[in-house]
Design an enzyme around this catalytic site. Structure first.
Site, short mmCIF file in Angstrom:
data_model
loop_
_atom_site.label_atom_id
_atom_site.label_comp_id
_atom_site.label_asym_id
_atom_site.label_seq_id
_atom_site.Cartn_x
_atom_site.Cartn_y
_atom_site.Cartn_z
N SER A 1 -11.93 84.66 57.72
CA SER A 1 -11.55 84.37 56.34
C SER A 1 -11.10 85.61 55.60
CB SER A 1 -12.72 83.75 55.58
OG SER A 1 -12.73 82.36 55.71
N ASP B 1 -9.20 80.50 45.81
CA ASP B 1 -10.05 81.11 46.83
C ASP B 1 -9.56 82.50 47.21
OD1 ASP B 1 -12.20 81.34 48.54
OD2 ASP B 1 -11.23 80.29 50.21
N HIS C 1 -14.47 83.18 48.64
CA HIS C 1 -15.73 82.72 49.21
C HIS C 1 -16.38 83.77 50.11
CE1 HIS C 1 -13.16 81.27 52.69
NE2 HIS C 1 -14.19 81.76 53.37
#
Length: 400
Positions: free
Chosen positions: A232, A154, A124
């Protein structure tokens, strides 16, 4: 999966999980801090691709590093990722002037996997990007190519051209050995603040989170180490300096609080190792699918319910139409709570797959993920307290 309840997992109605914690971070604040520039450093040397990610180092190592030593050892291998996207707005029939392309940038984190220049991050973080750049420190940035990405976990693998001696690959641990209470450290770039170290403990294991395409990611690690927008794709590190997960999501307290509230999630490194290896080898990842969810048999469960084995996996649910269902594997029928944890009992107990004993769901997952869709596996189990072996044909894990 079919049937309810999903025990050991968090109910969506009770939790507001903010996934994509790195992808939506605008660069305005970071630019004001002078952390991000548009300078691109010169490529030094093309490094020949290495083999798949290394095997995990032993989780039983007694080496314990201080936070300062972990930062000094692993910090140089953590990178900041800038993903640039260009979108074109829909034409306005009442406007005679052409629409102007809109450029947006988002920040995330990542870490060096090997000396060939492969970088691990979240899918993402780079989703929809036309340009991806990697920064190790300061304002210099290296252009990165996307080797491959996998929505269902992901994860994404990037590659940069850099001299091998300039890279610091991070050692990979073993997420099967992670326990609640273990000390952990997250290094990343929250809000554009490069190479920030936060500390905490493993708050829970065997959590389920969801990938951007809605596919569940099992065995996620929950931690109270502070994780915020921009973290992230960065590493979650154990006390020996080994990566045990990739930070991916946070839980927030509601619409008015989008920051860290002490609940973050990391994709387990054993999943990362498998997916990264496939992407590096083939440019993509395929996911074999058995079609069961399960929980480890505990001494308490064995004693309370007179189970025929002290180890193995108690099948909770079986997905309709899956290889497990066609092989006759049966899920649980009765929901119970033992020492504060929910279980489904009354189903089969899987003890081995292809001759390999399985005591945790991660072990079962690892065996299945080493296979390809269409392969068959021999599953040893207890069915109605009778030991038997069944053959299941693996399918492909579906996702939107």
């Amino acid at each position: 999966m079919v049937g309810r309840p999903r025990f050991l997992f968090l109910r969506a109605a009770e939790l507001l999980v903010v996934a994509l914690v790195g992808a939506g971070l605008a660069l305005g604040g970071a630019a004001l801090l002078g952390q991000l520039g548009e300078h691109t450093s010169t490529t030094v040397e093309q490094v020949t691709s290495s083999a798949a990610p290394a095997k995990p180092t032993t989780q039983t190592s007694t080496t314990t590093l201080t936070p300062e030593a972990i930062y000094r050892q692993d910090g140089p291998g953590v990178v900041q990722i800038t993903a640039t996207s260009v979108t074109q707005s829909a034409p306005d029939p009442f406007n005679f002037f052409p629409s102007t392309p809109q450029t947006s940038k988002s920040l995330g984190s990542g870490f060096v996997l090997d000396r060939a220049g492969h970088i691990i991050t979240n899918f993402h973080v780079i989703q929809g990007a036309q340009k991806v750049q990697v920064s190790f420190s300061g304002q210099d940035q290296l252009p990165a190519t996307v080797v491959g990405k996998d929505r269902s976990t992901d994860l994404a693998v990037l590659k940069i051209d850099a001299h091998a001696r300039a890279l610091t690959p991070l050692p990979l641990g073993d997420s099967d050995g992670v326990r609640v209470g273990d000390s952990v450290y997250a290094i990343g770039n929250p809000f554009g603040l490069t190479r920030t170290l936060t500390t905490g403990v493993v708050s829970a294991v065997q959590r389920q989170i969801f990938a951007p395409n809605g596919v569940p990611i099992d065995s996620a690690i929950q931690t109270d180490a502070s994780i915020n927008h921009g973290n992230s794709g960065g590493p979650l590190i154990d006390a020996a300096g080994r990566v045990i997960g990739v930070t991916s999501q946070i839980q927030t307290g509601g619409d008015q609080n989008q920051g860290n509230v002490g609940i973050g999630f990391a994709i387990p490194v054993n999943t990362v190792r498998d997916i990264a290896g496939q992407i590096i080898a083939n440019g993509k990842a395929q996911h074999a699918f058995l079609g069961v969810s399960a929980a480890a048999v505990t001494p308490q469960l064995k004693k309370l319910f007179n189970l025929p084995t002290a180890t193995g996996l108690l099948v909770r649910e079986v997905t309709k139409g899956s290889g497990a269902a066609k092989a006759g594997i049966k899920g649980g029928s009765t929901s119970v709570v033992v020492q504060g944890e929910s279980y489904m009992v009354g189903g089969d107990i899987i003890t081995a797959v292809d001759g390999r004993p399985v005591k945790t769901y991660d072990q079962l997952f690892a065996v299945v993920q080493q296979k390809h869709p269409g392969d068959t596996v021999k599953i040893e189990l207890y069915h109605d307290n009778s030991k038997r072996t069944v053959t299941a044909k693996l399918g492909t894990r579906a996702g939107p």
